[in-house]
Design a protein around this motif. Sequence first.
Motif, PDB file in Angstrom:
ATOM      1  N   MET A  39       0.644  -0.893  -0.085  1.00 24.55           N
ATOM      2  CA  MET A  39      -0.066  -0.058   0.038  1.00 24.55           C
ATOM      3  C   MET A  39       0.927   1.393  -0.098  1.00 24.55           C
ATOM      4  O   MET A  39       0.489   2.075  -0.598  1.00 24.55           O
ATOM      5  N   ALA A  40       1.869   1.162   0.767  1.00 29.86           N
ATOM      6  CA  ALA A  40       2.880   2.420   0.842  1.00 29.86           C
ATOM      7  C   ALA A  40       3.355   2.512  -0.544  1.00 29.86           C
ATOM      8  O   ALA A  40       3.523   3.996  -0.870  1.00 29.86           O
ATOM      9  N   SER A  41       3.835   1.599  -1.255  1.00 27.89           N
ATOM     10  CA  SER A  41       4.285   1.570  -2.572  1.00 27.89           C
ATOM     11  C   SER A  41       3.455   2.147  -3.612  1.00 27.89           C
ATOM     12  O   SER A  41       3.832   3.091  -4.259  1.00 27.89           O
ATOM     13  N   SER A  42       2.159   1.789  -3.363  1.00 36.12           N
ATOM     14  CA  SER A  42       0.986   2.454  -4.492  1.00 36.12           C
ATOM     15  C   SER A  42       0.753   3.836  -3.902  1.00 36.12           C
ATOM     16  O   SER A  42       0.654   4.741  -4.989  1.00 36.12           O
ATOM     17  N   CYS A  43       0.999   4.319  -2.783  1.00 32.29           N
ATOM     18  CA  CYS A  43       0.707   5.564  -2.407  1.00 32.29           C
ATOM     19  C   CYS A  43       1.783   6.513  -2.817  1.00 32.29           C
ATOM     20  O   CYS A  43       1.556   7.628  -3.388  1.00 32.29           O
ATOM     21  N   VAL A  44       2.954   5.953  -2.942  1.00 35.42           N
ATOM     22  CA  VAL A  44       4.322   6.750  -3.169  1.00 35.42           C
ATOM     23  C   VAL A  44       4.231   6.918  -4.854  1.00 35.42           C
ATOM     24  O   VAL A  44       4.536   8.048  -5.357  1.00 35.42           O
ATOM     25  N   PHE A  45       3.732   5.881  -5.822  1.00 36.70           N
ATOM     26  CA  PHE A  45       3.658   5.984  -6.943  1.00 36.70           C
ATOM     27  C   PHE A  45       2.577   7.132  -7.335  1.00 36.70           C
ATOM     28  O   PHE A  45       2.604   7.902  -8.237  1.00 36.70           O
ATOM     29  N   ASN A  46       1.456   7.236  -6.585  1.00 36.53           N
ATOM     30  CA  ASN A  46       0.244   7.965  -6.507  1.00 36.53           C
ATOM     31  C   ASN A  46       1.010   9.494  -6.537  1.00 36.53           C
ATOM     32  O   ASN A  46       0.454  10.429  -7.302  1.00 36.53           O
ATOM     33  N   ASN A  47       1.810   9.640  -5.387  1.00 37.54           N
ATOM     34  CA  ASN A  47       2.491  10.990  -5.337  1.00 37.54           C
ATOM     35  C   ASN A  47       3.358  11.108  -6.430  1.00 37.54           C
ATOM     36  O   ASN A  47       3.353  12.531  -7.077  1.00 37.54           O
ATOM     37  N   TYR A  48       4.062  10.298  -6.964  1.00 35.47           N
ATOM     38  CA  TYR A  48       4.996  10.571  -7.964  1.00 35.47           C
ATOM     39  C   TYR A  48       4.051  10.908  -9.299  1.00 35.47           C
ATOM     40  O   TYR A  48       4.581  11.950  -9.886  1.00 35.47           O
ATOM     41  N   LEU A  49       3.148  10.423  -9.752  1.00 37.27           N
ATOM     42  CA  LEU A  49       2.465  10.477 -10.909  1.00 37.27           C
ATOM     43  C   LEU A  49       1.666  11.758 -10.608  1.00 37.27           C
ATOM     44  O   LEU A  49       1.271  12.424 -11.961  1.00 37.27           O
ATOM     45  N   ASP A  50       1.142  11.900  -9.562  1.00 31.80           N
ATOM     46  CA  ASP A  50       0.299  13.484  -9.314  1.00 31.80           C
ATOM     47  C   ASP A  50       1.075  14.729  -9.003  1.00 31.80           C
ATOM     48  O   ASP A  50       0.626  15.649  -8.655  1.00 31.80           O
ATOM     49  N   ARG A  51       2.575  14.753  -9.146  1.00 37.69           N
ATOM     50  CA  ARG A  51       3.289  15.644  -8.758  1.00 37.69           C
ATOM     51  C   ARG A  51       3.075  17.032  -9.435  1.00 37.69           C
ATOM     52  O   ARG A  51       3.065  18.024  -8.400  1.00 37.69           O
ATOM     53  N   GLU A  52       2.859  16.857 -10.381  1.00 34.78           N
ATOM     54  CA  GLU A  52       2.429  18.280 -11.229  1.00 34.78           C
ATOM     55  C   GLU A  52       1.096  18.946 -10.738  1.00 34.78           C
ATOM     56  O   GLU A  52       0.840  20.008 -10.608  1.00 34.78           O
ATOM     57  N   MET A  53       0.144  17.870 -10.653  1.00 32.79           N
ATOM     58  CA  MET A  53      -1.411  18.280 -10.496  1.00 32.79           C
ATOM     59  C   MET A  53      -1.373  18.787  -9.047  1.00 32.79           C
ATOM     60  O   MET A  53      -2.155  19.668  -8.745  1.00 32.79           O
ATOM     61  N   ASP A  54      -0.449  18.222  -8.169  1.00 34.95           N
ATOM     62  CA  ASP A  54      -0.397  18.504  -6.760  1.00 34.95           C
ATOM     63  C   ASP A  54      -0.410  20.012  -6.524  1.00 34.95           C
ATOM     64  O   ASP A  54      -0.549  20.445  -5.420  1.00 34.95           O
ATOM     65  N   THR A  55       0.552  20.513  -7.411  1.00 35.11           N
ATOM     66  CA  THR A  55       1.045  21.946  -7.132  1.00 35.11           C
ATOM     67  C   THR A  55      -0.193  22.955  -7.467  1.00 35.11           C
ATOM     68  O   THR A  55      -0.243  24.239  -6.958  1.00 35.11           O
ATOM     69  N   LYS A  56      -1.402  22.406  -8.081  1.00 41.72           N
ATOM     70  CA  LYS A  56      -2.475  23.331  -8.141  1.00 41.72           C
ATOM     71  C   LYS A  56      -3.531  23.034  -6.973  1.00 41.72           C
ATOM     72  O   LYS A  56      -4.494  23.612  -6.945  1.00 41.72           O
ATOM     73  N   MET A  57      -3.373  22.115  -6.312  1.00 41.03           N
ATOM     74  CA  MET A  57      -4.597  22.116  -5.092  1.00 41.03           C
ATOM     75  C   MET A  57      -3.833  22.529  -3.759  1.00 41.03           C
ATOM     76  O   MET A  57      -2.780  22.190  -3.359  1.00 41.03           O
ATOM     77  N   GLU A  58      -4.785  23.230  -2.958  1.00 42.59           N
ATOM     78  CA  GLU A  58      -4.352  23.635  -1.825  1.00 42.59           C
ATOM     79  C   GLU A  58      -3.868  22.865  -0.643  1.00 42.59           C
ATOM     80  O   GLU A  58      -2.911  22.815   0.174  1.00 42.59           O
TER      81      GLU A  58
END
Length: 312
Positions: free
Chosen positions: A76-95
């Motif tokens: 699960m931790a691996s999946s969450c880390v991949f999620n963070n990796y793939l969403d890194r650009e979109m995450d900059t747009k959310m508070e």
Amino acid sequence: MAKNANYHSGGDSATMSLTSTSQGSSATWRDFVALAKPGILRSNGIAVFAGFWLASHWSINYSTLLWTLLGSLLVMASSCVFNNYLDREMDTKMERTKQRALPTGKISSATVLAYGIILGIVGLTTLFLFSGWLAGVCGIVGMVVYVLVYTMWLKRTSTWSTSVGAISGAMPPVIGYVAVSGKIDLGAILLFAMLFLWQPPHFWALGIRRVEEYRAAGFPLLPVVKGIPRTKLQMLPYIALLIPIPILMYVYNYTGIWFLIIGEILSVLWLVMAVKGFNSQDNDKWAKKVFLFSINYLTIMLLVIVLDTTWL
């Protein structure tokens, strides 16, 4: 796996730096923990435990339990880390996500990718070696759906992302269950159904509260694309279908009378709360109430499963 509210832990300047960026800020071990989303790990860990306990009927192999918990949490931790990796650009747009380690540049994307790969390899190896091949396969299914189907594809393209992604979030209790039973039977199916049905209304409640943030980030979440009234309507069948599950768990002798009573009360209360949303004048207040109730709902249901599992 289970898509819950995301948690972020800030760094500690007194902690030894693990990596640096060109901006001069440094990452700490807390940032690496935050990448694995400990809030999600905590709730999914309880789900694994509940599934294992249900299949064991109080005859617990504690060594296998510990290995199963460890392997599951690493996957699960691996999946969450991949999620963070793939969403890194979109995450900059959310508070609520722009202060994470990747958007702020505290950790390099290459480091995060390697971190996710290592966690996944160790986690899956642990499941296959100590929890059985079926638990390992369930772990792979959860990872593939969450990382490839949900994060890489549907989250960016379709309102179906939440419903399809719920498959991954329903895997933790199944992993725990099959680590004991070695098979997919009605007990595993009912556990899967409970977690699968719980997730969309839980996540859509968060989506209603954060609808403008998701819109700005470009995520085609249901409240963004179809609107809040349609989202409220679509939550109802998922919640309503939770009502038969405690009945079936009791009838087929997986759990006792207390899970039947408590499960029915909580499920009906959630449905009533969801229906009241159509008359709510304050969507944010209503959605917050529903979101918090959903978290407590799942926690209580899993704990009662453990405490009320039948002996036979």
